[in-house]
Scaffold this motif. Structure first.
Motif, PDB file in Angstrom:
ATOM      1  N   ASP A   1      15.800  46.257  81.053  1.00 57.49           N
ATOM      2  CA  ASP A   1      15.116  45.048  80.605  1.00 57.49           C
ATOM      3  C   ASP A   1      15.812  43.761  81.032  1.00 57.49           C
ATOM      4  N   ILE A   2      16.966  43.878  81.687  1.00 57.03           N
ATOM      5  CA  ILE A   2      17.651  42.678  82.170  1.00 57.03           C
ATOM      6  C   ILE A   2      16.864  42.115  83.353  1.00 57.03           C
ATOM      7  N   PRO A   3      16.482  40.848  83.300  1.00 59.05           N
ATOM      8  CA  PRO A   3      15.765  40.253  84.442  1.00 59.05           C
ATOM      9  C   PRO A   3      16.652  40.234  85.691  1.00 59.05           C
ATOM     10  N   VAL A   4      16.048  40.593  86.827  1.00 57.15           N
ATOM     11  CA  VAL A   4      16.758  40.597  88.106  1.00 57.15           C
ATOM     12  C   VAL A   4      16.017  39.662  89.058  1.00 57.15           C
ATOM     13  N   VAL A   5      16.789  38.796  89.729  1.00 53.90           N
ATOM     14  CA  VAL A   5      16.248  37.859  90.712  1.00 53.90           C
ATOM     15  C   VAL A   5      16.897  38.189  92.056  1.00 53.90           C
ATOM     16  N   ILE A   6      16.086  38.242  93.103  1.00 56.89           N
ATOM     17  CA  ILE A   6      16.579  38.539  94.451  1.00 56.89           C
ATOM     18  C   ILE A   6      16.583  37.249  95.267  1.00 56.89           C
ATOM     19  N   MET A   7      17.623  37.083  96.106  1.00 56.78           N
ATOM     20  CA  MET A   7      17.720  35.941  97.025  1.00 56.78           C
ATOM     21  C   MET A   7      17.818  36.479  98.452  1.00 56.78           C
ATOM     22  N   SER A   8      17.265  35.741  99.402  1.00 59.51           N
ATOM     23  CA  SER A   8      17.401  36.131 100.800  1.00 59.51           C
ATOM     24  C   SER A   8      17.189  34.915 101.689  1.00 59.51           C
ATOM     25  N   SER A   9      17.852  34.920 102.830  1.00 65.00           N
ATOM     26  CA  SER A   9      17.651  33.841 103.805  1.00 65.00           C
ATOM     27  C   SER A   9      16.476  34.164 104.720  1.00 65.00           C
ATOM     28  N   GLU A  10      15.947  35.377 104.620  1.00 65.04           N
ATOM     29  CA  GLU A  10      14.827  35.795 105.463  1.00 65.04           C
ATOM     30  C   GLU A  10      13.537  35.832 104.648  1.00 65.04           C
ATOM     31  N   ASN A  11      12.500  35.181 105.162  1.00 64.48           N
ATOM     32  CA  ASN A  11      11.205  35.145 104.492  1.00 64.48           C
ATOM     33  C   ASN A  11      10.341  36.268 105.059  1.00 64.48           C
ATOM     34  N   VAL A  12      10.495  37.467 104.483  1.00 64.70           N
ATOM     35  CA  VAL A  12       9.754  38.643 104.940  1.00 64.70           C
ATOM     36  C   VAL A  12       8.808  39.061 103.810  1.00 64.70           C
ATOM     37  N   PRO A  13       7.490  38.766 103.956  1.00 64.61           N
ATOM     38  CA  PRO A  13       6.547  39.032 102.867  1.00 64.61           C
ATOM     39  C   PRO A  13       6.574  40.470 102.343  1.00 64.61           C
ATOM     40  N   SER A  14       6.693  41.455 103.227  1.00 69.72           N
ATOM     41  CA  SER A  14       6.716  42.850 102.761  1.00 69.72           C
ATOM     42  C   SER A  14       7.951  43.119 101.897  1.00 69.72           C
ATOM     43  N   ARG A  15       9.081  42.515 102.254  1.00 70.82           N
ATOM     44  CA  ARG A  15      10.316  42.659 101.471  1.00 70.82           C
ATOM     45  C   ARG A  15      10.152  41.997 100.098  1.00 70.82           C
ATOM     46  N   ILE A  16       9.582  40.812 100.100  1.00 71.33           N
ATOM     47  CA  ILE A  16       9.371  40.081  98.844  1.00 71.33           C
ATOM     48  C   ILE A  16       8.461  40.886  97.922  1.00 71.33           C
ATOM     49  N   ASN A  17       7.338  41.385  98.463  1.00 68.16           N
ATOM     50  CA  ASN A  17       6.400  42.174  97.658  1.00 68.16           C
ATOM     51  C   ASN A  17       7.041  43.446  97.122  1.00 68.16           C
ATOM     52  N   ARG A  18       7.834  44.118  97.947  1.00 67.05           N
ATOM     53  CA  ARG A  18       8.488  45.353  97.517  1.00 67.05           C
ATOM     54  C   ARG A  18       9.429  45.085  96.349  1.00 67.05           C
ATOM     55  N   CYS A  19      10.189  44.003  96.423  1.00 69.03           N
ATOM     56  CA  CYS A  19      11.123  43.661  95.338  1.00 69.03           C
ATOM     57  C   CYS A  19      10.366  43.311  94.052  1.00 69.03           C
ATOM     58  N   LEU A  20       9.305  42.532  94.187  1.00 69.02           N
ATOM     59  CA  LEU A  20       8.525  42.148  93.006  1.00 69.02           C
ATOM     60  C   LEU A  20       7.843  43.369  92.387  1.00 69.02           C
ATOM     61  N   GLU A  21       7.345  44.286  93.231  1.00 70.56           N
ATOM     62  CA  GLU A  21       6.718  45.509  92.720  1.00 70.56           C
ATOM     63  C   GLU A  21       7.735  46.414  92.020  1.00 70.56           C
ATOM     64  N   GLU A  22       8.975  46.375  92.462  1.00 67.83           N
ATOM     65  CA  GLU A  22      10.027  47.212  91.862  1.00 67.83           C
ATOM     66  C   GLU A  22      10.550  46.613  90.554  1.00 67.83           C
ATOM     67  N   GLY A  23      10.169  45.363  90.255  1.00 64.54           N
ATOM     68  CA  GLY A  23      10.546  44.790  88.964  1.00 64.54           C
ATOM     69  C   GLY A  23      11.337  43.503  89.015  1.00 64.54           C
TER      70      GLY A  23
END
Length: 194
Positions: free
Chosen positions: A112-134
């Motif tokens: 239940d701990i909120p997790v935020v991901i950071m990246s210097s690369e704007n890759v939509p599939s990567r962003i969606n995968r991370c958001l779908e994983e929680g």
């Protein structure tokens, strides 16, 4: 005067939250640490996903799925203060931020701990995968103060989930923590080494 009082109240509220920042780049790690501290968060910064897991007491291993939190090893448990959020870089050697996110979300005690991901690369599939994983958010680097300002609602939501936890879960956790072979004491629903 009212603005100063609002800022002071904001700082007092933010001081309640502790963020674990994970980034292999010392420059990015120092930047996110500075931004979080400017917003009055307590910050612990580590340089890898494995060190984050070690800090949380997960030691890089999967938790057992039964009622015994065997991965809470007193020899490796370094969490002195309750963690309210994890913010991690996506691209890191060894364990990526995505892998760390999956480990956290698979954990019985930290899911239940909120997790935020950071990246210097704007890759939509990567962003969606991370958001779908929680993941709660995906920030593009360099992270800015406006990004950090988006964290508070996620922290508040995480705090509400902790408070809504059934008391029997908390009791079970206290029994494990206070068992004779453990050397930890529980304070304010967090674990502290003794």
């Amino acid at each position: 005067m009212a603005v100063d009082m609002a800022r002071a109240a904001n700082r007092a509220t933010g001081a309640q939250f502790h963020v674990l920042a994970v980034d292999d780049s010392i420059i990015d790690r120092k930047l996110i640490e500075r931004l979080l501290k400017t917003s009055s968060y307590q910050v612990t910064a580590v340089d890898s996903g494995s060190k984050a897991l070690e800090f949380l007491g997960l030691n890089g291993e999967n938790e057992q799925r039964d009622s015994e939190p065997a991965s809470f090893s007193p020899d490796h448990y370094h969490q002195h203060i309750e963690i309210n959020m994890i913010i991690t870089d996506y691209c890191m050697p060894g364990m990526s931020g995505y892998d760390l996110l999956k480990k956290i979300k698979e954990s019985k005690y930290f899911k239940d701990i909120p997790v935020v991901i950071m990246s210097s690369e704007n890759v939509p599939s990567r962003i969606n995968r991370c958001l779908e994983e929680g993941a709660e958010e995906f920030f593009l680097k360099p992270v800015q103060l406006s990004d950090v300002n988006k964290l508070r609602p996620h922290l508040m939501k995480g705090r509400c989930k902790e408070e809504d936890q059934p008391s029997n879960k908390r009791k079970g956790m206290e029994e494990i923590v206070n068992s004779p072979d453990r050397t930890r004491t529980r304070y304010n629903d967090g674990l502290t080494l003794v």
